[in-house]
Structure formats: structure tokens, C-alpha cells
Design an enzyme around this catalytic site. Structure first.
Site, PDB file in Angstrom:
ATOM      1  N   VAL A   5      50.181  45.798  32.592  1.00 22.07           N
ATOM      2  CA  VAL A   5      50.754  44.455  32.541  1.00 22.07           C
ATOM      3  C   VAL A   5      49.696  43.410  32.182  1.00 22.07           C
ATOM      4  O   VAL A   5      48.500  43.624  32.394  1.00 22.07           O
ATOM      5  CB  VAL A   5      51.426  44.083  33.881  1.00 22.07           C
ATOM      6  CG1 VAL A   5      52.611  44.986  34.158  1.00 22.07           C
ATOM      7  CG2 VAL A   5      50.431  44.142  35.042  1.00 22.07           C
ATOM      8  N   LYS A  54      37.553  37.987  37.090  1.00 19.90           N
ATOM      9  CA  LYS A  54      38.209  36.780  36.645  1.00 19.90           C
ATOM     10  C   LYS A  54      39.723  36.830  36.862  1.00 19.90           C
ATOM     11  O   LYS A  54      40.398  35.817  36.857  1.00 19.90           O
ATOM     12  CB  LYS A  54      37.946  36.580  35.131  1.00 19.90           C
ATOM     13  CG  LYS A  54      36.478  36.476  34.771  1.00 19.90           C
ATOM     14  CD  LYS A  54      36.311  36.528  33.240  1.00 19.90           C
ATOM     15  CE  LYS A  54      35.608  37.769  32.948  1.00 19.90           C
ATOM     16  NZ  LYS A  54      35.039  38.220  31.837  1.00 19.90           N
ATOM     17  N   GLU A  75      42.830  39.670  45.396  1.00 15.98           N
ATOM     18  CA  GLU A  75      42.777  40.544  44.217  1.00 15.98           C
ATOM     19  C   GLU A  75      43.947  40.263  43.281  1.00 15.98           C
ATOM     20  O   GLU A  75      45.001  39.813  43.721  1.00 15.98           O
ATOM     21  CB  GLU A  75      42.841  42.019  44.660  1.00 15.98           C
ATOM     22  CG  GLU A  75      41.536  42.773  44.539  1.00 15.98           C
ATOM     23  CD  GLU A  75      41.076  43.028  43.110  1.00 15.98           C
ATOM     24  OE1 GLU A  75      41.410  42.258  42.195  1.00 15.98           O
ATOM     25  OE2 GLU A  75      40.359  44.016  42.919  1.00 15.98           O
ATOM     26  N   ASP A 135      45.112  49.195  41.242  1.00 11.57           N
ATOM     27  CA  ASP A 135      45.621  50.316  40.451  1.00 11.57           C
ATOM     28  C   ASP A 135      45.071  51.609  41.060  1.00 11.57           C
ATOM     29  O   ASP A 135      45.658  52.156  41.990  1.00 11.57           O
ATOM     30  CB  ASP A 135      45.200  50.113  38.993  1.00 11.57           C
ATOM     31  CG  ASP A 135      45.729  51.199  38.078  1.00 11.57           C
ATOM     32  OD1 ASP A 135      46.614  51.957  38.495  1.00 11.57           O
ATOM     33  OD2 ASP A 135      45.257  51.292  36.925  1.00 11.57           O
ATOM     34  N   ARG A 165      45.220  36.332  29.577  1.00 17.83           N
ATOM     35  CA  ARG A 165      45.077  35.887  30.973  1.00 17.83           C
ATOM     36  C   ARG A 165      45.836  34.591  31.219  1.00 17.83           C
ATOM     37  O   ARG A 165      46.259  34.310  32.332  1.00 17.83           O
ATOM     38  CB  ARG A 165      43.604  35.640  31.313  1.00 17.83           C
ATOM     39  CG  ARG A 165      42.734  36.884  31.381  1.00 17.83           C
ATOM     40  CD  ARG A 165      41.390  36.524  31.999  1.00 17.83           C
ATOM     41  NE  ARG A 165      40.356  37.504  31.743  1.00 17.83           N
ATOM     42  CZ  ARG A 165      40.162  38.612  32.449  1.00 17.83           C
ATOM     43  NH1 ARG A 165      40.971  38.896  33.440  1.00 17.83           N
ATOM     44  NH2 ARG A 165      39.187  39.442  32.156  1.00 17.83           N
TER      45      ARG A 165
END
Ligand code: IMP
Length: 184
Positions: free
Chosen positions: A155, A46, A101, A105, A167
Site C-alpha cells: 500500500v 519518515k 509506526e 509487516d 507519501r
């Protein structure tokens, strides 16, 4: 006083204006480099929802869109387990696929996605990520287009969550420490 999300933010890394400007640049750059080949954008839900929404409107070219759902198992980023939670609606064979994306990470999610998509014989396969956190990388994988490179900090905002929250913040920020430490 009502509880507002902004109170939980320690520091803003990228403002709404900075994000809009950068995403606009990215969209124009991608269109130019694709040179008339129609991109087929595959959004990883999401977290990439705000990004794809802005990015595709910054791309003045015919394009198509599909969604892929991927999740890492139960908050254990080191487990190495990634699974598909929603498959694509249509075939990507012979198409110019651009994976969209939110953040790279460890690289685990993206390398899983790329391995999976490569087997479906796209004409080309590239990646755009809104954020890149190179310090977190365990799996050697890179994006072709990067919005912002960030330090090794957790973050939130602009699609990125902490426990499914934040979000919907319009900017990218760092959470206050007492939010992590406190009760949910
Ligand atoms: P990777 O598999 O370790 O590269 O992580 C990719 C996924 O982890 C992203 O799509 C995010 O959902 C999540 N993630 C990694 N870093 C952060 C962060 O700083 N904030 C929020 N989510 C993150």
C-alpha cells in the site's frame, strides 16, 4: 494531460475521511488508557509523519515528541538488517514511551526498535501502528494500538511510499500493477 499521482492508484483502501475518523478514535483511546501519565511519543520517520501529525492533535493531554530514524538495508526486506539512521534527541529513562509506526509487516523494524529502546529503561513501552499487515509477520511482535488491519498487499499514501514516492497522498491505496512493472 499532466501526470497526477492519483492516476497510478488502482484502488483506495482508506479515504481521507475514514483515516481522520479512525485516528481521532485512536487518540482518544490512548489518552483514556494512559490515565494522566504523559506519553512520550517516538515517531519512526519518515513513513509516520502524517500519522503522528494527526494523532498528536487528537490527543488532548500533555505529551512530548521525539524522532527515530530506522532503515532496512537496500530494499531487501529478508536480509534481516536494520540500522539506526537518526537517534533520539533526549533520554527516555523513566518515561512512558509510545512508539508511533506507519505499518508493521514482517515485524523486523519494530522488534529492532523495541529491543533498542528497552535497553534505555523507559517506565513503560507501548506501540501504536497506523496499519498492521499480520500476514507478513516473520518476527513475533504486536502493536498495542492498531489503526487498520490490512491484507497482504503493498500500500501507498498517508506516509507510505513506493521508491520514496506517494507519501503525500492523503489516502491509503494500492498501486496499479503497471507502475511497478514500468520504468521509474
Ligand atoms: P517490517 O520491518 O517488515 O515490519 O516493515 C516495516 C517497514 O516496511 C515500514 O515501516 C514501511 O516503511 C515498509 N513497508 C512495509 N509494508 C509496506 C507497504 O505495504 N507499503 C509501504 N511500505 C511498507
Amino acid at each position: 494531460m499532466p501526470h497526477v499521482m492519483h492516476d497510478d492508484v488502482d484502488r483506495i483502501l482508506f479515504s481521507e475521511e475514514q483515516i481522520q475518523q479512525r485516528v481521532g478514535e485512536l487518540g482518544a483511546q490512548i489518552v483514556e488508557e494512559y490515565g494522566g501519565r504523559d506519553p512520550h511519543l517516538i515517531t519512526i520517520v519518515k513513513g509516520s509523519i502524517p500519522f503522528i501529525s494527526d494523532l498528536m492533535r487528537a490527543m488532548d493531554t500533555p505529551l512530548s515528541l521525539d524522532l527515530l530514524g530506522v532503515s532496512s538495508y537496500a530494499g531487501t526486506s529478508s536480509s534481516g538488517e536494520v540500522r539506526l539512521t537518526k537517534d533520539l534527541d533526549s533520554s527516555i529513562e523513566g518515561r512512558h514511551v509510545l512508539v508511533v509506526e506507519d505499518i508493521i509487516d514482517t515485524g523486523l523494524t519494530l522488534s529492532y526498535v523495541l529491543r533498542n529502546l528497552r535497553q534505555r529503561a523507559p517506565a513503560s513501552l507501548k506501540v501504536v501502528t497506523f496499519l498492521d499487515k499480520p500476514a507478513g509477520r516473520g518476527t513475533p511482535v504486536e502493536a498495542d494500538y492498531v489503526g487498520f488491519t490490512i491484507p497482504d498487499e503493498f500500500v501507498i499514501g498517508y506516509g507510505l511510499d513506493w521508491n520514496q514516492r506517494y507519501r503525500n497522498l492523503p489516502y491509503v491505496g494500492i498501486l496499479k500493477r503497471d507502475v511497478y512493472a514500468g520504468p521509474l
